[in-house]
Scaffold this motif. Structure first.
Motif, PDB file in Angstrom:
ATOM      1  N   PRO A  46       6.002   2.186  -1.502  1.00 22.69           N
ATOM      2  CA  PRO A  46       4.922   1.348  -0.976  1.00 22.69           C
ATOM      3  C   PRO A  46       5.374   0.534   0.234  1.00 22.69           C
ATOM      4  O   PRO A  46       6.527   0.114   0.330  1.00 22.69           O
ATOM      5  N   THR A  47       4.459   0.330   1.151  1.00 24.25           N
ATOM      6  CA  THR A  47       4.735  -0.424   2.372  1.00 24.25           C
ATOM      7  C   THR A  47       4.052  -1.779   2.308  1.00 24.25           C
ATOM      8  O   THR A  47       2.884  -1.879   1.916  1.00 24.25           O
ATOM      9  N   ILE A  65       0.855  -1.186   0.000  1.00 28.38           N
ATOM     10  CA  ILE A  65       0.000   0.000   0.000  1.00 28.38           C
ATOM     11  C   ILE A  65       0.891   1.236   0.000  1.00 28.38           C
ATOM     12  O   ILE A  65       2.053   1.189   0.421  1.00 28.38           O
ATOM     13  N   THR A  66       0.361   2.350  -0.476  1.00 29.22           N
ATOM     14  CA  THR A  66       1.085   3.617  -0.470  1.00 29.22           C
ATOM     15  C   THR A  66       0.463   4.514   0.589  1.00 29.22           C
ATOM     16  O   THR A  66      -0.726   4.850   0.512  1.00 29.22           O
ATOM     17  N   ASP A  67       1.265   4.886   1.589  1.00 28.22           N
ATOM     18  CA  ASP A  67       0.793   5.734   2.670  1.00 28.22           C
ATOM     19  C   ASP A  67       0.992   7.196   2.277  1.00 28.22           C
ATOM     20  O   ASP A  67       2.087   7.743   2.386  1.00 28.22           O
ATOM     21  N   LEU A  68      -0.084   7.839   1.823  1.00 22.96           N
ATOM     22  CA  LEU A  68       0.006   9.227   1.365  1.00 22.96           C
ATOM     23  C   LEU A  68       0.095  10.219   2.521  1.00 22.96           C
ATOM     24  O   LEU A  68       0.433  11.384   2.325  1.00 22.96           O
ATOM     25  N   THR A  69      -0.187   9.772   3.732  1.00 18.25           N
ATOM     26  CA  THR A  69      -0.170  10.670   4.887  1.00 18.25           C
ATOM     27  C   THR A  69       1.207  10.780   5.521  1.00 18.25           C
ATOM     28  O   THR A  69       1.445  11.662   6.333  1.00 18.25           O
ATOM     29  N   ASN A  70       2.093   9.862   5.127  1.00 15.17           N
ATOM     30  CA  ASN A  70       3.430   9.857   5.721  1.00 15.17           C
ATOM     31  C   ASN A  70       4.450  10.244   4.655  1.00 15.17           C
ATOM     32  O   ASN A  70       4.778   9.454   3.781  1.00 15.17           O
TER      33      ASN A  70
END
Length: 220
Positions: free
Chosen positions: A130-131, A119-124
């Motif tokens: 991707p994580t 997933i791609t954490d757009l908030t961090n």
């Protein structure tokens, strides 16, 4: 067909179905043929598998009643009206277990497997890319596939990185469990009515035993 012979057929048919459920549930503990998920069941194993839907519900709760149902149709202490009465209770237990297994199978297929996916954490902002996380990527609607189920889009199964081919693995085994538990539901329901008729009308075995006793007395 008399109620006794029907009970023998139903009991005999329930044996392999219960064993299939047990085996399929055990295999589900090892997605990708690895023990990693089983060792971390709370995080990496599909929840429905941990409910023992096949081992206990569709397995033991059907297998044990099947023994009594089978015995209620044979000649002996169980082949009478009382045996048929107890077969009704056993059928109810088997029906409960198989229904639970069926519901859990449908839920497990619908929600999809637990797997590792990116997933791609757009908030961090510190995240370089991707994580890799563990979860159920198919549980939420998929806009890229018009919110269709992942089941109908095989190309979407590649979202799961680990365990290997886990989506296909789960669908096949849950489908086997679904089919087996569906037959169990039907057979246990039939035995409920068959046991009721046997309790009222007898098993035919009682008549056979009585006829054999009359023949022996005639010979003597």
């Amino acid at each position: 067909m008399c109620t006794g012979k029907c009970a023998i057929c139903i009991g005999g048919a329930l044996y392999p179905l219960a064993i299939i459920c047990i085996i399929a549930n055990v295999i589900l503990y090892f997605p990708g043929w690895s023990v990693e998920a089983a060792e971390n069941a709370g995080e990496k194993l599909t929840y429905e598998v941990t409910t023992f839907l096949g081992i206990i519900a569709g397995g033991l709760l059907v297998l044990i009643p099947a023994i009594q149902i089978h015995a209620s149709g044979r000649k002996g202490c169980c082949g009478n009206r009382w045996g048929m009465f107890f077969s009704i209770l056993c059928s109810a237990i088997g029906l409960t277990g198989s229904l639970f297994c069926l519901v859990m199978c449908v839920t497990g297929i619908f929600r999809g497997p637990v797997c590792a996916y990116y997933i791609t954490d757009l908030t961090n902002a510190t995240t370089a890319g991707p994580t890799l996380v563990w979860g159920r990527p198919f549980e939420k609607p998929m806009p890229e596939y018009n919110n269709d189920s992942y089941i109908f889009h095989r190309e979407s199964w590649d979202i799961c990185v680990e365990p290997k081919d886990v989506a296909e693995f789960n669908i096949i085994l849950f489908s086997i469990l679904l089919a087996a538990s569906s037959f169990e539901v039907i057979l246990c329901t039939v035995q409920l009515f068959n046991g009721l008729f046997g309790c009222i009308c007898g098993t035919c075995r009682e008549e056979e035993i009585g006829y054999e006793d009359m023949k022996k007395e005639a010979i003597c």
